[in-house]
Design a protein around this motif. Sequence first.
Motif, PDB file in Angstrom:
ATOM      1  N   LEU A 131      29.164  43.216  38.968  1.00 46.38           N
ATOM      2  CA  LEU A 131      30.404  42.495  38.697  1.00 46.38           C
ATOM      3  C   LEU A 131      31.589  43.307  39.199  1.00 46.38           C
ATOM      4  N   VAL A 132      32.434  42.665  39.992  1.00 49.47           N
ATOM      5  CA  VAL A 132      33.594  43.327  40.592  1.00 49.47           C
ATOM      6  C   VAL A 132      34.830  42.485  40.283  1.00 49.47           C
ATOM      7  N   ASP A 133      35.803  43.088  39.618  1.00 50.87           N
ATOM      8  CA  ASP A 133      37.039  42.397  39.271  1.00 50.87           C
ATOM      9  C   ASP A 133      38.073  42.632  40.373  1.00 50.87           C
ATOM     10  N   LEU A 134      38.352  41.602  41.151  1.00 47.59           N
ATOM     11  CA  LEU A 134      39.270  41.679  42.279  1.00 47.59           C
ATOM     12  C   LEU A 134      40.574  40.960  41.961  1.00 47.59           C
ATOM     13  N   TRP A 135      41.638  41.363  42.641  1.00 45.99           N
ATOM     14  CA  TRP A 135      42.875  40.606  42.516  1.00 45.99           C
ATOM     15  C   TRP A 135      42.652  39.183  43.029  1.00 45.99           C
ATOM     16  N   HIS A 136      43.215  38.221  42.313  1.00 46.59           N
ATOM     17  CA  HIS A 136      43.151  36.845  42.808  1.00 46.59           C
ATOM     18  C   HIS A 136      43.896  36.790  44.134  1.00 46.59           C
ATOM     19  N   PRO A 137      43.308  36.168  45.157  1.00 40.43           N
ATOM     20  CA  PRO A 137      43.944  36.176  46.479  1.00 40.43           C
ATOM     21  C   PRO A 137      45.267  35.436  46.540  1.00 40.43           C
ATOM     22  N   GLU A 138      45.601  34.660  45.513  1.00 42.63           N
ATOM     23  CA  GLU A 138      46.879  33.954  45.504  1.00 42.63           C
ATOM     24  C   GLU A 138      47.990  34.771  44.849  1.00 42.63           C
ATOM     25  N   THR A 139      47.709  36.021  44.490  1.00 43.56           N
ATOM     26  CA  THR A 139      48.761  36.908  43.995  1.00 43.56           C
ATOM     27  C   THR A 139      49.307  37.740  45.149  1.00 43.56           C
ATOM     28  N   THR A 140      50.540  38.206  44.990  1.00 43.28           N
ATOM     29  CA  THR A 140      51.198  38.998  46.030  1.00 43.28           C
ATOM     30  C   THR A 140      51.205  40.476  45.649  1.00 43.28           C
ATOM     31  N   VAL A 141      51.518  41.316  46.616  1.00 41.40           N
ATOM     32  CA  VAL A 141      51.575  42.761  46.353  1.00 41.40           C
ATOM     33  C   VAL A 141      52.602  43.098  45.273  1.00 41.40           C
ATOM     34  N   PRO A 142      53.839  42.593  45.343  1.00 43.63           N
ATOM     35  CA  PRO A 142      54.777  42.921  44.263  1.00 43.63           C
ATOM     36  C   PRO A 142      54.332  42.393  42.902  1.00 43.63           C
ATOM     37  N   GLU A 143      53.713  41.219  42.880  1.00 37.34           N
ATOM     38  CA  GLU A 143      53.202  40.709  41.603  1.00 37.34           C
ATOM     39  C   GLU A 143      52.116  41.624  41.049  1.00 37.34           C
ATOM     40  N   ARG A 144      51.254  42.118  41.889  1.00 36.67           N
ATOM     41  CA  ARG A 144      50.198  43.015  41.435  1.00 36.67           C
ATOM     42  C   ARG A 144      50.792  44.293  40.845  1.00 36.67           C
ATOM     43  N   GLN A 145      51.812  44.825  41.501  1.00 34.79           N
ATOM     44  CA  GLN A 145      52.462  46.020  40.980  1.00 34.79           C
ATOM     45  C   GLN A 145      53.105  45.749  39.621  1.00 34.79           C
ATOM     46  N   ALA A 146      53.757  44.610  39.497  1.00 33.58           N
ATOM     47  CA  ALA A 146      54.400  44.264  38.231  1.00 33.58           C
ATOM     48  C   ALA A 146      53.373  44.041  37.127  1.00 33.58           C
ATOM     49  N   LEU A 147      52.264  43.402  37.462  1.00 35.39           N
ATOM     50  CA  LEU A 147      51.228  43.133  36.464  1.00 35.39           C
ATOM     51  C   LEU A 147      50.578  44.426  35.979  1.00 35.39           C
ATOM     52  N   VAL A 148      50.377  45.384  36.880  1.00 32.39           N
ATOM     53  CA  VAL A 148      49.841  46.674  36.455  1.00 32.39           C
ATOM     54  C   VAL A 148      50.812  47.362  35.507  1.00 32.39           C
ATOM     55  N   ALA A 149      52.104  47.337  35.846  1.00 29.72           N
ATOM     56  CA  ALA A 149      53.104  47.954  34.971  1.00 29.72           C
ATOM     57  C   ALA A 149      53.138  47.267  33.607  1.00 29.72           C
ATOM     58  N   LEU A 150      53.078  45.931  33.618  1.00 31.09           N
ATOM     59  CA  LEU A 150      53.144  45.165  32.376  1.00 31.09           C
ATOM     60  C   LEU A 150      51.944  45.442  31.476  1.00 31.09           C
ATOM     61  N   ILE A 151      50.751  45.263  31.995  1.00 29.99           N
ATOM     62  CA  ILE A 151      49.544  45.399  31.171  1.00 29.99           C
ATOM     63  C   ILE A 151      49.351  46.849  30.730  1.00 29.99           C
ATOM     64  N   THR A 152      49.660  47.798  31.605  1.00 29.26           N
ATOM     65  CA  THR A 152      49.552  49.207  31.225  1.00 29.26           C
ATOM     66  C   THR A 152      50.486  49.529  30.074  1.00 29.26           C
ATOM     67  N   ALA A 153      51.711  49.008  30.140  1.00 22.89           N
ATOM     68  CA  ALA A 153      52.671  49.253  29.062  1.00 22.89           C
ATOM     69  C   ALA A 153      52.215  48.618  27.749  1.00 22.89           C
ATOM     70  N   ILE A 154      51.682  47.405  27.828  1.00 22.73           N
ATOM     71  CA  ILE A 154      51.193  46.735  26.624  1.00 22.73           C
ATOM     72  C   ILE A 154      50.049  47.521  26.014  1.00 22.73           C
ATOM     73  N   ARG A 155      49.131  47.984  26.827  1.00 18.98           N
ATOM     74  CA  ARG A 155      47.997  48.750  26.313  1.00 18.98           C
ATOM     75  C   ARG A 155      48.464  50.056  25.682  1.00 18.98           C
ATOM     76  N   THR A 156      49.470  50.676  26.274  1.00 15.51           N
ATOM     77  CA  THR A 156      50.008  51.911  25.696  1.00 15.51           C
ATOM     78  C   THR A 156      50.630  51.639  24.337  1.00 15.51           C
ATOM     79  N   LEU A 157      51.380  50.559  24.223  1.00 14.40           N
ATOM     80  CA  LEU A 157      52.014  50.200  22.953  1.00 14.40           C
ATOM     81  C   LEU A 157      50.965  49.883  21.889  1.00 14.40           C
ATOM     82  N   MET A 158      49.826  49.346  22.327  1.00 12.39           N
ATOM     83  CA  MET A 158      48.747  49.007  21.385  1.00 12.39           C
ATOM     84  C   MET A 158      47.828  50.185  21.103  1.00 12.39           C
ATOM     85  N   GLY A 159      48.128  51.336  21.710  1.00  4.58           N
ATOM     86  CA  GLY A 159      47.335  52.529  21.470  1.00  4.58           C
ATOM     87  C   GLY A 159      46.010  52.548  22.194  1.00  4.58           C
ATOM     88  N   GLU A 160      45.885  51.745  23.261  1.00  8.09           N
ATOM     89  CA  GLU A 160      44.644  51.679  24.002  1.00  8.09           C
ATOM     90  C   GLU A 160      44.568  52.723  25.112  1.00  8.09           C
TER      91      GLU A 160
END
Length: 250
Positions: A220-249
Motif C-alpha cells: 500500500l502506497v499513499d500518494l498525493w492525489h494528482p488533482e492537488t497542486t504543489v502549493p496545496e500539498r505544502q499547505a496541507l503538510v503544514a496544516l496536518i502537521t500542526a494539528i497533530r502537534t497540537l493533539m500531542g501526536e
Amino acid sequence: MTPEMENAFAAIRNEYGPDSIARVEEMMAAGKQQRHPLQGGAKWILPGISQQPWHDPYGHPELAPVVHAFESHHAAVKKELEDAWADRRTAFSDYEHYLSRQSDWQALYLFRKGALVAESAESVPTAFDVLKREAVDTGKLCPLLECHFSTLLPGASIAPHCDLWNFSINLHLAVDIPEGCGITVAGETRTWQEGKCLLFDYSFEHEAWNRGPRPRTCLLVDLWHPETTVPERQALVALITAIRTLMGEG
C-alpha cells in the motif's frame, strides 16, 4: 490557525500567488464541505477533487511511472516479501488503524511518520528502492501517511470505513493474492490481480477481506492525489502537521 500555520501559509502565497491555496482555506472553513454520501466518514474534503472512487492506475501521467515501476519489479518484491515473512516475522506488527488494532492484519512498514523506515531496506530492498526512487524522491508520496506491506491472514476482514481525507490516493500493488479475496470501494467490488496495481480514493467507504487459504499481501502506497497542486500539498503538510502537534501526536 496557529502563528506557525499562518506564517507557513503566508510564505506559500508569497511564492505561488494569493489564490494558490484557496481550496485548502475553503476546506478549513467552518461547516462540512460538500461531499459524496459515501465520503461521509472522512474528516477533510478538499473542494474541487473529482468524486471518483476508482481510478485507472495508468490514467494519471504523474502517477503512471510509479505504477509501472512497482509492477515491473513484482517478482523480486514478492520473493523478498516471502523471505521476510518466513525469516523475519518480528519485522511485521499488528496494524493500527486509527484507534483500533488487528492481530489478523499484519504490516511491514517502508515509510512511516514522515520518513523512510531504514530497517526495511534490509528485509525488502527492491520495494524500498522503488518507493524511494519513484515516490519519495519525486515528491509523489504523501508524507502525512505511510507505505507498508499489508498482510491479511485467512479469515480476516477490514470493516467498512472512510479514511481521513481525499487529497491523497491509495495505490495497491497486488503482491500475493490467494483465491477468495476482494475489496469494495463505494459499493463496487473488485479483486486484485497479482502483479498489478489498483488505485482508489479511500475517502470513499471501503472494506476488504481474505476468505482464502493463505495470507493476502498488497503493498500500500499513499500518494498525493494528482488533482492537488504543489502549493496545496505544502499547505496541507503544514496544516496536518500542526494539528497533530497540537493533539500531542508528534
